[in-house]
Design an enzyme around this catalytic site. Structure first.
Site, mmCIF file in Angstrom:
data_model
loop_
_atom_site.group_PDB
_atom_site.id
_atom_site.type_symbol
_atom_site.label_atom_id
_atom_site.label_comp_id
_atom_site.label_asym_id
_atom_site.label_seq_id
_atom_site.Cartn_x
_atom_site.Cartn_y
_atom_site.Cartn_z
ATOM 1 N NE ARG A 32 0.087 -93.462 -27.598
ATOM 2 C CZ ARG A 32 -0.705 -94.193 -28.384
ATOM 3 N NH1 ARG A 32 -0.767 -95.500 -28.219
ATOM 4 N NH2 ARG A 32 -1.445 -93.609 -29.303
ATOM 5 N N GLY A 33 3.976 -96.870 -26.468
ATOM 6 C CA GLY A 33 4.804 -97.627 -27.390
ATOM 7 C C GLY A 33 5.113 -96.909 -28.681
ATOM 8 C CG ASP A 35 4.509 -91.036 -28.158
ATOM 9 O OD1 ASP A 35 4.004 -91.148 -29.292
ATOM 10 O OD2 ASP A 35 4.046 -90.312 -27.262
ATOM 11 C CB THR A 36 9.412 -93.622 -26.051
ATOM 12 O OG1 THR A 36 8.575 -94.387 -25.194
ATOM 13 C CG2 THR A 36 8.998 -92.162 -25.996
ATOM 14 N NE ARG A 37 6.652 -101.385 -28.793
ATOM 15 C CZ ARG A 37 6.218 -102.210 -27.832
ATOM 16 N NH1 ARG A 37 7.063 -103.012 -27.230
ATOM 17 N NH2 ARG A 37 4.961 -102.229 -27.498
ATOM 18 C CD GLU A 84 1.172 -99.953 -18.000
ATOM 19 O OE1 GLU A 84 1.085 -101.126 -18.418
ATOM 20 O OE2 GLU A 84 1.929 -99.101 -18.493
#
Length: 1019
Positions: A32-33, A35-37, A84
């Site tokens: 999840r971009g 959140d953690t990218r 995905e």
């Protein structure tokens, strides 16, 4: 886009492996971009590959060998992430060898599985706004992902992200290294075995003496696979083997030998001063070693010669310096190996787990069987076809497995030892060894002890404690040998065991004199119609008969007069018929019978009988006249509550060694007094009876074991024979008085659990050093002085008491789940081992668990799991103490070692857990007794480093079946060796594919080994 992903590309060259050609990318990360990218995923990406993110596409998911899914708090908010996820799951189902690795980042797996917490909130919105069918699929996929394992930040490395990322990256690198399933399935468990063998047996950096090391074990267990990490080999006749040995070591390709005698002289003359490593594989005769001049004087100082054989006796004749028995795989290793072959992955697909576990149980840790069956099942796609194929394999062993295992049978010396093996494999697995040997002795002109030893030496039979054990595949090999004699005519076979074959022969009454043994086991309430006794008329030489819950009609004189063994659970008659000829019987087992009395007096009584078992014959009222059984050694009447007459016959049993009177409703003093005349008695079992007092038994001078468990009315135990070495009187809740034990110097084990009224045992502390094990948990009335005195003693196998705290003399103490850290002082002159003490309790009563003590030596990089006891907690919230000693003969502690000790319980039931509340440790400086390893199981495990470890020097390299390379340890150790040769003296892999291979030990040396490698694994 709300979700981020990364695919790290690895270029494929023309020399790439099959894996690299198949997979375009090594790793794909789904996350999840928001959140953690820029945090966790960015750090993970850099740590693992150092590359940049690429745009997510379905082709990247399909083309990636490994997919990492990072579940974070807001992951489920994104329908793109969930779509995905579904794509990843479909690829996992469709693409053989794809690996999926979940990471739970500040999210518990249960939230993912149950869609609770932040995942629950997200799905409430999805259920309103999205296609219901798609949402249902997302839920299924999340459930499946949560069951895949992976890593959880909350439970790993104390939530330290840096350490957590290192562990994740280590996992991923390991998966990348083993991404080709062909490589992975050959490397399972090998690194630990190589490390263990090199440090404990090969000792190449130690002694400069010539050492001969034997590796032995059953066929297919992986002996040759272990040797392949050292060097390669080929199969030839003896002259060719001698030529190979000289050519490969001397690097002279033109050496020619004309005879075995000439070769023996040449080896002795030309290799006598050289330092060499030689592996001689598949030896079944010590003469082969003589012809290869495998002797200490034949080679230069520091040489190492490894002999691989199925027969331990070969090593005994050769008088090797050390013997290494090849071990079967653990259940975890076996499941992984099977999974690589059957599923192309390190674990089975979820819906196949139960079936895969059944296969692992059947294969019993044998790599050959896991290899063959795994590859066979890999071609069966549907679960139903998988099950049908597996059922067929269990009833008809696979040819390759059968042929490999049969080599040990074919090497047996004569028909007699072959017959003993076939008898045991058909009728006597899990029977007491002394019973079986007496039965087989009675069938032969001489003792079978030598034959039994031969079967043990050739790994065809195990004797576990007192029981005969046999690997399931060895058992099936023996049964297949007999079945194949007359595949379509069961009546002509020598031994019958298969249900359909036996019922067919009995129903058709087609049995012949060829039949030596027959077994038919029916369920207790079977509706099978009775068979006629005439079905046995032609089986004149029948010696072994088992007919559990079978009914017969007709005259019993049709049954063979040659019977030695009769097992008939549920015997349907009230008395054994007078015309049943019992004269040659050695063992009769009529447990759960309908007998009221055993037999009528006649000339056909079993006067040679040694073992009579009548357990749980509840209708039995009268015991027989034992004077007619002069050779009787064992009598078991367990659960025969109705017996009221015949106990006076006990006085006539002059040879009786073992008497079992459990749960016989004995309250009569006269019955107990009759026991005093049994002068030969060694084992007496009186559990569960209602007597108040025990007679003085000190006159039983041969008595070794006395069992009084659950005698809840027993108040006092008077003087006991000095010969006693085991006394069990657990759960004797009225017991108050114990005898003075100070002169009972043979006693090593005392069990008095839950004897709640017992206050003291006179002089126990005065002979404490003789004891191996003492269990007194639940003895809540023991005086403080008594407990204080015995806590100062040394009990090797362990002391158990109801105590609340660790004794103050133990210096290293940790609470609850903490690990005790100990550094061994370098000044110690002698280290006997470790004293370990734990305090434990349970919130539940009546729960059982096995104590496991984990000892990690970070300095030596060793790990032991030690199993000193199994305990049952009978009172909730009560604290118990266990104190025992762990011998340094196993741990091998040295001054300066940094050691970690942790204890926990492995429960038999998930809901009933026993918790360790405290652990205490001290270093023991005195020497343990000779029996100090008898009571404790030490399992040496693969070393797993923790976050404090930084020394990688001893890490083993990966093992590949395509290009067999020695590990780093071997490369460095053998750099100065002149030659490395693996010689196959008669390999079972004849006809298998072979290829020439060449490898070098050392840097730039001329010590290449040239051999022919068999492509099968393992032998």
């Amino acid at each position: 886009m709300n979700a981020g992903s990364s695919a790290h590309a690895t270029a494929a060259s023309s020399s790439s492996s099959r894996r690299s050609n198949r997979w375009k990318y090594e790793v794909f990360i789904s996350f999840r971009g928001k959140d953690t990218r820029l945090t966790f995923t960015d750090h993970l990406s850099i740590a693992s590959e150092g590359g940049e993110y690429t745009e997510r596409t379905d082709r990247e998911i399909e083309g990636s060998r490994i997919t990492i899914v990072v579940f974070s708090k807001r992951y489920a908010e994104s329908r793109w992430c969930l779509r995905e996820l579904s794509k990843i799951m479909r690829c996992r189902e469709d693409q053989e060898g794809k690996v999926v690795y979940p990471i739970f980042y500040n999210v518990d797996p249960s939230e993912v599985r149950k869609q609770s917490g932040s995942f629950g909130e997200a799905f409430q919105k999805h259920e309103r706004d999205e296609d219901p069918n798609e949402v249902e699929q997302w839920i299924k996929d999340l459930n499946a992902f949560a069951d895949l394992g992976g890593r959880n930040l909350k439970t790993t490395a104390d939530r330290r992200e840096g350490v957590f990322i290192q562990k994740v990256v280590g996992d991923i690198i390991g998966l990348i290294k083993t991404s080709d399933s062909k490589e992975a399935k050959h490397s399972v468990g090998i690194a630990f075995r190589v490390e263990e063998f090199s440090t404990k047996y090969l000792d190449v950096r130690g002694s400069h003496d010539v050492q001969i090391i034997g590796i032995w074990g059953m066929g297919g267990i992986g002996k040759t696979t272990l040797a392949r990490t050292i060097c390669e080999g080929k199969k030839k006749n003896m002259v060719s083997l001698q030529e190979q040995l000289l050519r490969d070591i001397l690097k002279q390709p033109d050496i020619k030998i004309s005879s075995v005698a000439e070769g023996t002289k040449e080896i002795e003359k030309r290799l006598g001063s050289m330092k060499v490593l030689i592996v001689v594989d598949d030896i079944d005769d010590a003469d082969q070693l003589d012809e290869l001049v495998i002797e200490h004087v034949s080679f230069g100082p520091g040489s190492r010669i490894i002999i691989i054989t199925r027969d331990e006796q070969v090593l005994n004749i050769q008088k090797v310096d050390k013997k290494y028995k090849a071990q079967t795989m653990t259940d975890e290793e076996a499941l992984e190996l099977l999974s690589w072959h059957a599923f192309g992955n390190h674990c089975p697909d979820k819906e196949y787990i139960e079936l895969a576990t059944d296969v692992v149980d059947y294969c019993g840790g044998l790599p050959l069987a896991l290899n063959v069956i795994g590859r066979l099942l890999a071609t069966k796609k549907s679960k139903s076809i998988w099950k049908i194929t597996w059922d067929k394999l269990r009833n008809l062993p696979h040819g390759k497995i059968h042929e490999t295992l049969r080599l040990s049978y074919d090497g047996l010396s004569d028909d007699h030892v072959e017959g003993v093996f076939l008898d045991i494999s058909h009728f006597f697995i899990n029977w007491i060894g002394t019973h079986v040997m007496a039965i087989l002795d009675s069938c032969s002109c001489f003792c079978v002890e030598s034959e039994i030893r031969t079967l043990q030496d050739r790994c065809l039979l195990d004797i576990d404690s007192v029981m005969f054990r046999m690997h399931d595949l060895i058992r099936d090999m023996g049964r297949e040998i007999v079945r194949a004699e007359y595949a379509m005519e069961p009546r002509k076979r020598s031994r019958l065991w298969h249900h359909e074959d036996v019922t067919s022969v009995l129903r058709d009454e087609s049995g012949t004199e060829a039949i030596r043994g027959l077994t038919l086991v029916l369920p207790e309430n079977s509706d099978e119609h009775p068979f006629r006794t005439k079905a046995f008329k032609k089986m004149q030489y029948l010696k072994f008969l088992q007919l559990n819950y079978v009914k017969l009609t007709g005259s019993y004189h049709h049954l063979s007069k040659e019977l030695r063994f009769l097992c008939w659970h549920g015997f349907p008659l009230e008395v054994i018929p007078e015309d049943f000829d019992l004269r040659n019987l050695v063992l009769i087992d009529l447990s759960y019978s309908k007998l009221v009395r055993v037999w009528e007096d006649s000339d056909l009584l079993p006067k040679k009988l040694k073992f009579l078992i009548l357990d749980h014959s509840r209708n039995l009222t009268q015991l027989p006249d034992f004077s007619k059984l002069p050779h009787l050694e064992e009598l078991s009447l367990n659960g025969c509550k109705g017996v009221s007459g015949g106990y006076h016959f006990f006085a006539q049993m002059k040879m009786l060694h073992d008497l079992d009177l459990r749960d016989c409703n004995i309250t009569d003093d006269a019955v107990l007094e009759s026991l005093r005349s049994l002068s030969s008695l060694r084992i007496l079992t009186l559990d569960g009876n209602g007597f108040n007092r025990l007679p003085i038994l000190c006159g039983l001078s041969q008595l070794e074991m006395l069992y009084l468990n659950h005698c809840t009315n027993l108040q006092a135990i008077p003087d006991l024979p000095k010969s006693l070495f085991l006394l069990e009187a657990n759960y004797c809740t009225e017991l108050e008085i114990m005898p003075d034990l100070s002169e009972m110097l043979e006693m090593t084990e005392l069990q008095l659990k839950d004897c709640s009224k017992l206050k003291d045992i006179p002089n126990l502390d005065n002979f404490f050093c003789n004891m191996d094990t003492i269990h007194m948990e639940g003895c809540t009335s023991l005086t403080a002085t008594f407990k204080e005195n015995i806590l100062l003693g040394d009990v090797i196998g362990g002391l158990s008491l109801s105590v609340n705290d660790i004794p103050r003399w133990l210096p290293y103490v940790a609470r609850a789940d903490e690990t005790v850290k100990v550094e061994v002082p370098p000044t110690f002159d002698y280290i006997g081992g470790l004293a370990v003490c734990i305090i434990y309790s349970s919130d539940n009563s009546d729960c059982t668990g096995s104590l496991c003590i984990h000892v990690v030596n970070r300095t030596q990089r060793t790990c032991f799991h030690i199993w000193p006891m199994v305990t049952t907690v009978t009172a909730s919230h009560e604290c118990y103490l266990w104190l025992g000693n762990l011998t340094n003969k196993k741990l091998n502690l040295k001054g300066g070692d940094k050691v970690r000790v942790h204890a926990d319980f492995i429960e038999t039931e998930d809901d009933h857990q026993i918790k360790v509340k405290k652990t205490g440790v001290d270093i023991v400086e005195w020497e343990f007794s000779a029996s100090d390893m008898t009571y404790v199981d030490y399992d040496r495990m693969p070393y797993e480093s923790d976050e404090e470890d930084t020394d990688d020097d001893t890490e083993l390299s990966d093992y590949s079946s395509d290009e067999v390379q020695p590990c780093k340890r071997f490369k460095s150790c053998f750099a100065n060796y002149t030659g490395l040769v693996l010689v196959h003296s008669g390999c079972a892999a004849a006809g298998h594919g072979r290829e020439i291979c060449r490898g070098s030990f050392g840097d730039g040396g001329s010590s290449d080994s040239v051999g022919i490698r068999h492509s099968s694994y393992p032998r």
